[in-house]
Scaffold this motif. Structure first.
Motif, PDB file in Angstrom:
ATOM      1  N   GLU A   7       6.916   4.295  -7.022  1.00 29.74           N
ATOM      2  CA  GLU A   7       7.726   4.993  -6.021  1.00 29.74           C
ATOM      3  C   GLU A   7       7.041   4.994  -4.788  1.00 29.74           C
ATOM      4  O   GLU A   7       7.656   4.837  -3.648  1.00 29.74           O
ATOM      5  CB  GLU A   7       8.051   6.641  -6.154  1.00 29.74           C
ATOM      6  N   HIS A   8       5.678   5.022  -4.550  1.00 29.96           N
ATOM      7  CA  HIS A   8       5.055   4.980  -3.260  1.00 29.96           C
ATOM      8  C   HIS A   8       5.221   3.351  -2.844  1.00 29.96           C
ATOM      9  O   HIS A   8       5.554   3.028  -1.637  1.00 29.96           O
ATOM     10  CB  HIS A   8       3.382   5.021  -3.641  1.00 29.96           C
ATOM     11  N   ALA A   9       5.254   2.428  -3.542  1.00 26.41           N
ATOM     12  CA  ALA A   9       5.503   1.023  -3.144  1.00 26.41           C
ATOM     13  C   ALA A   9       6.992   0.806  -2.930  1.00 26.41           C
ATOM     14  O   ALA A   9       7.399   0.122  -1.530  1.00 26.41           O
ATOM     15  CB  ALA A   9       5.288   0.101  -4.397  1.00 26.41           C
ATOM     16  N   LEU A  10       7.994   1.561  -3.383  1.00 27.69           N
ATOM     17  CA  LEU A  10       9.208   1.503  -2.995  1.00 27.69           C
ATOM     18  C   LEU A  10       9.203   2.115  -1.363  1.00 27.69           C
ATOM     19  O   LEU A  10      10.112   1.644  -0.619  1.00 27.69           O
ATOM     20  CB  LEU A  10      10.542   2.316  -3.835  1.00 27.69           C
ATOM     21  N   ASP A 285       6.559  -0.106 -13.632  1.00 28.55           N
ATOM     22  CA  ASP A 285       5.231   0.459 -13.158  1.00 28.55           C
ATOM     23  C   ASP A 285       4.272  -0.116 -13.963  1.00 28.55           C
ATOM     24  O   ASP A 285       4.190   0.099 -15.336  1.00 28.55           O
ATOM     25  CB  ASP A 285       5.301   1.934 -12.938  1.00 28.55           C
ATOM     26  N   PRO A 286       3.170  -0.984 -13.496  1.00 24.76           N
ATOM     27  CA  PRO A 286       2.682  -1.327 -12.166  1.00 24.76           C
ATOM     28  C   PRO A 286       3.435  -2.593 -11.589  1.00 24.76           C
ATOM     29  O   PRO A 286       2.953  -3.161 -10.656  1.00 24.76           O
ATOM     30  CB  PRO A 286       1.445  -1.546 -12.419  1.00 24.76           C
ATOM     31  N   GLU A 287       4.566  -3.251 -12.170  1.00 23.87           N
ATOM     32  CA  GLU A 287       5.115  -4.594 -11.757  1.00 23.87           C
ATOM     33  C   GLU A 287       5.694  -4.406 -10.383  1.00 23.87           C
ATOM     34  O   GLU A 287       5.442  -5.460  -9.551  1.00 23.87           O
ATOM     35  CB  GLU A 287       6.056  -5.034 -12.614  1.00 23.87           C
ATOM     36  N   THR A 288       6.286  -3.488 -10.005  1.00 25.57           N
ATOM     37  CA  THR A 288       6.779  -3.139  -8.620  1.00 25.57           C
ATOM     38  C   THR A 288       5.892  -3.184  -7.519  1.00 25.57           C
ATOM     39  O   THR A 288       6.114  -3.533  -6.646  1.00 25.57           O
ATOM     40  CB  THR A 288       7.599  -1.772  -8.827  1.00 25.57           C
ATOM     41  N   GLN A 289       4.732  -2.787  -7.864  1.00 23.34           N
ATOM     42  CA  GLN A 289       3.705  -2.510  -7.004  1.00 23.34           C
ATOM     43  C   GLN A 289       3.118  -4.296  -6.613  1.00 23.34           C
ATOM     44  O   GLN A 289       2.583  -4.523  -5.421  1.00 23.34           O
ATOM     45  CB  GLN A 289       2.356  -1.802  -7.404  1.00 23.34           C
ATOM     46  N   VAL A 290       3.549  -5.094  -7.532  1.00 24.95           N
ATOM     47  CA  VAL A 290       3.092  -6.390  -6.928  1.00 24.95           C
ATOM     48  C   VAL A 290       4.309  -7.447  -6.819  1.00 24.95           C
ATOM     49  O   VAL A 290       4.148  -8.593  -6.300  1.00 24.95           O
ATOM     50  CB  VAL A 290       2.278  -7.194  -8.153  1.00 24.95           C
ATOM     51  N   ASP A 352      -4.778  -6.019   5.096  1.00 30.47           N
ATOM     52  CA  ASP A 352      -3.717  -6.501   4.419  1.00 30.47           C
ATOM     53  C   ASP A 352      -3.911  -6.131   3.065  1.00 30.47           C
ATOM     54  O   ASP A 352      -3.368  -6.663   2.120  1.00 30.47           O
ATOM     55  CB  ASP A 352      -3.914  -7.879   4.582  1.00 30.47           C
ATOM     56  N   VAL A 353      -4.783  -4.975   2.652  1.00 29.63           N
ATOM     57  CA  VAL A 353      -4.845  -4.646   0.950  1.00 29.63           C
ATOM     58  C   VAL A 353      -4.050  -3.296   0.928  1.00 29.63           C
ATOM     59  O   VAL A 353      -4.118  -2.343   1.966  1.00 29.63           O
ATOM     60  CB  VAL A 353      -6.204  -4.204   0.659  1.00 29.63           C
ATOM     61  N   LEU A 354      -3.105  -3.315   0.037  1.00 27.82           N
ATOM     62  CA  LEU A 354      -2.254  -2.168  -0.020  1.00 27.82           C
ATOM     63  C   LEU A 354      -2.782  -1.006  -1.060  1.00 27.82           C
ATOM     64  O   LEU A 354      -3.292  -1.603  -2.050  1.00 27.82           O
ATOM     65  CB  LEU A 354      -0.807  -2.535  -0.590  1.00 27.82           C
ATOM     66  N   VAL A 355      -2.706   0.278  -0.859  1.00 24.26           N
ATOM     67  CA  VAL A 355      -3.315   1.148  -1.828  1.00 24.26           C
ATOM     68  C   VAL A 355      -1.905   1.967  -2.043  1.00 24.26           C
ATOM     69  O   VAL A 355      -1.603   2.855  -1.322  1.00 24.26           O
ATOM     70  CB  VAL A 355      -4.204   1.997  -1.248  1.00 24.26           C
ATOM     71  N   PHE A 356      -1.464   1.751  -3.181  1.00 27.75           N
ATOM     72  CA  PHE A 356      -0.355   2.702  -3.657  1.00 27.75           C
ATOM     73  C   PHE A 356      -0.775   3.860  -4.684  1.00 27.75           C
ATOM     74  O   PHE A 356      -1.522   3.836  -5.326  1.00 27.75           O
ATOM     75  CB  PHE A 356       0.820   1.955  -4.335  1.00 27.75           C
TER      76      PHE A 356
END
Ligand code: AMP
Ligand code: GLY
Length: 416
Positions: A7-10, A285-290, A352-356
């Motif tokens: 959800e954080h990625a969304l 989850d966790p696919e959406t994050q990538v 450029d690194v994302l932390v969800f």
């Protein structure tokens, strides 16, 4: 809706759209609070959620987890005139009932494992005794990842059957079971946006479900993911689309259960091609994050087109980069764990690194503290899988909380 890293990625992706004014998340976490307003309503409290959406004149509701879909949140919101992205209750049955999904696959010749379904324990036992091991026993209903047992021996399979059907370890979810042929191969998650007619396939991803390196230890909600799989090819992508995803969307329409939303196929890719292990009615989850970091188009355009049935008119662009995500978890997860530990170094990662965030919340002094088993998904992209992987693992040690652990082998490609 939801509170995980998915959800954080969304939220992260939606916030990048010029079409979005405000984002509200129910219930959210400390990460979603950075770019959205959290609303403290549980994702199963459908009436309160509808009230909150109406009050704020929400233009589109996006559902993360499966449970509210299976309960009919989409039907309820549609009835109330609130735009919502996701399948109806009848369509979400593709995830909520493995027996339904299997009958659909068989009726429409969608490649899958051979299996038989039972609601009578005695008959299931007799059938199981005649199967060669290994064999897979699946509870019919939603079980938060606990409804599938891959048994190496028949006694182990019989034990799982008795847990589901006699001890009722999963409640009504185990009233019916599937006994399924074991498939070997490479596992992969494939996703498509669909409005029930047009099908837009996303890059596939691999999910690491076991707690420890080398795929050892207990099952978890997912310890990492990467996209695209190293064995992915245009040919495999075409086969998945033409033999699994598109036929499934057509099958659902044929059954009078027009499917709108994300269709998620859990697949086993064997030498003779991909087969469906199961379907889910939502983002992974966790696919959406990538996957979302690879989407170049505006997610709002895609979701709105799905909801309004105009997906064929939208062109959806993907990056050809690779993306790797590693989950940082609390000590003890997936068993018992403690929470409330401050998380340091969140601002120390490369730009450029994302932390969800998943299990996080804002502590009394405004600091971010742990609040769940899976705490963060740390994500990087690169020209290749190896480059993305290197970047993630360079950044991970900069983040810390007491007892934190993560797998060291996510997206590590070993020679077959
Ligand atoms: P499912 O929830 O149906 O995806 O099953 C959970 C996990 O069990 C999958 O991710 C696979 O690793 C495994 N699994 C499910 N069905 C089979 C099968 N027929 N053969 C081998 N492994 C399976
Ligand atoms: N990646 C597993 C799931 O979302 O169900």
């Amino acid at each position: 809706m939801g509170s995980g890293a998915r959800e954080h990625a969304l939220v992260w992706k939606l916030a990048r759209s010029a079409k979005v004014e405000e984002i509200y998340v129910a219930p959210g976490n400390a990460g979603t609070a950075l770019s959205a307003h959290n609303i403290n309503i549980d994702s199963l409290d459908i009436k309160s959620l509808a009230g909150a959406a109406r009050e704020r004149d929400i233009g589109l509701v996006v559902v993360g987890p499966e449970a509210p879909l299976a309960q009919g949140i989409v039907d309820y919101f549609q009835g109330a005139g609130i735009p919502i992205f996701g399948p109806t209750k009848a369509a979400a049955e593709i995830e909520a009932s493995k027996v339904f999904a299997k009958e659909l696959m068989r009726k429409y010749n969608i490649p899958c494992a051979r299996s038989a379904s039972f609601s009578d324990y005695g008959e299931a036992k007799d059938y199981l005794r005649r199967q060669p091991p290994p064999v897979v026993v699946k509870a019919d209903g939603l079980a938060a990842g606990k409804g599938v047992v891959v048994a190496d021996s028949i006694p182990q399979a019989l034990e799982a059957l008795s847990q589901f059907m006699v001890a009722k370890s999963l409640g009504a979810a185990g009233d019916r079971v599937l006994i399924e042929e074991y498939l070997s191969g490479r596992e992969m998650s494939s996703f498509a946006f669909t409005d029930g007619d047009a099908v837009v396939v996303m890059p596939s991803a691999c999910d690491y479900k076991r707690a420890h390196d080398g795929d050892r230890g207990p099952n978890t909600g997912g310890m990492g993911s990467y996209s695209p799989p190293h064995f992915y090819s245009d040919g495999l992508a075409r086969t998945v689309r033409e033999t699994i995803l598109e036929p499934t969307v057509r099958a659902m329409a044929g059954e009078g259960r027009r499917y709108k939303g994300v269709l998620y196929g859990g697949l086993m890719v064997a030498d003779n091609g991909p087969k469906a292990l199961e379907f889910n009615a939502r983002f992974g989850d966790p696919e959406t994050q990538v996957i979302l970091p690879l989407l170049k188009s505006d997610l709002v355009d895609v979701l709105m087109a799905v909801t309004s049935g105009t997906l064929a008119q939208v062109s959806v662009e993907w990056s050809d980069r690779a993306c790797v995500g590693v989950v940082m978890a609390s000590a003890g997860y997936p068993g018992g764990y403690r929470t409330g530990f401050p998380i340091t170094g969140l601002d120390q990662v490369d730009e450029d690194v994302l932390v969800f965030h998943a299990g996080t919340k804002v502590g009394p002094g405004g600091e971010v503290v742990t609040a769940g088993g899976r705490v963060l998904t740390v994500v990087a992209t690169g020209k290749t899988i190896a480059q993305a992987r290197k970047k993630v693992y360079l950044n991970l040690p900069r983040i810390h909380f007491e007892g934190c652990h993560y797998r060291r082998d996510i997206a590590e490609i070993r020679a077959a």
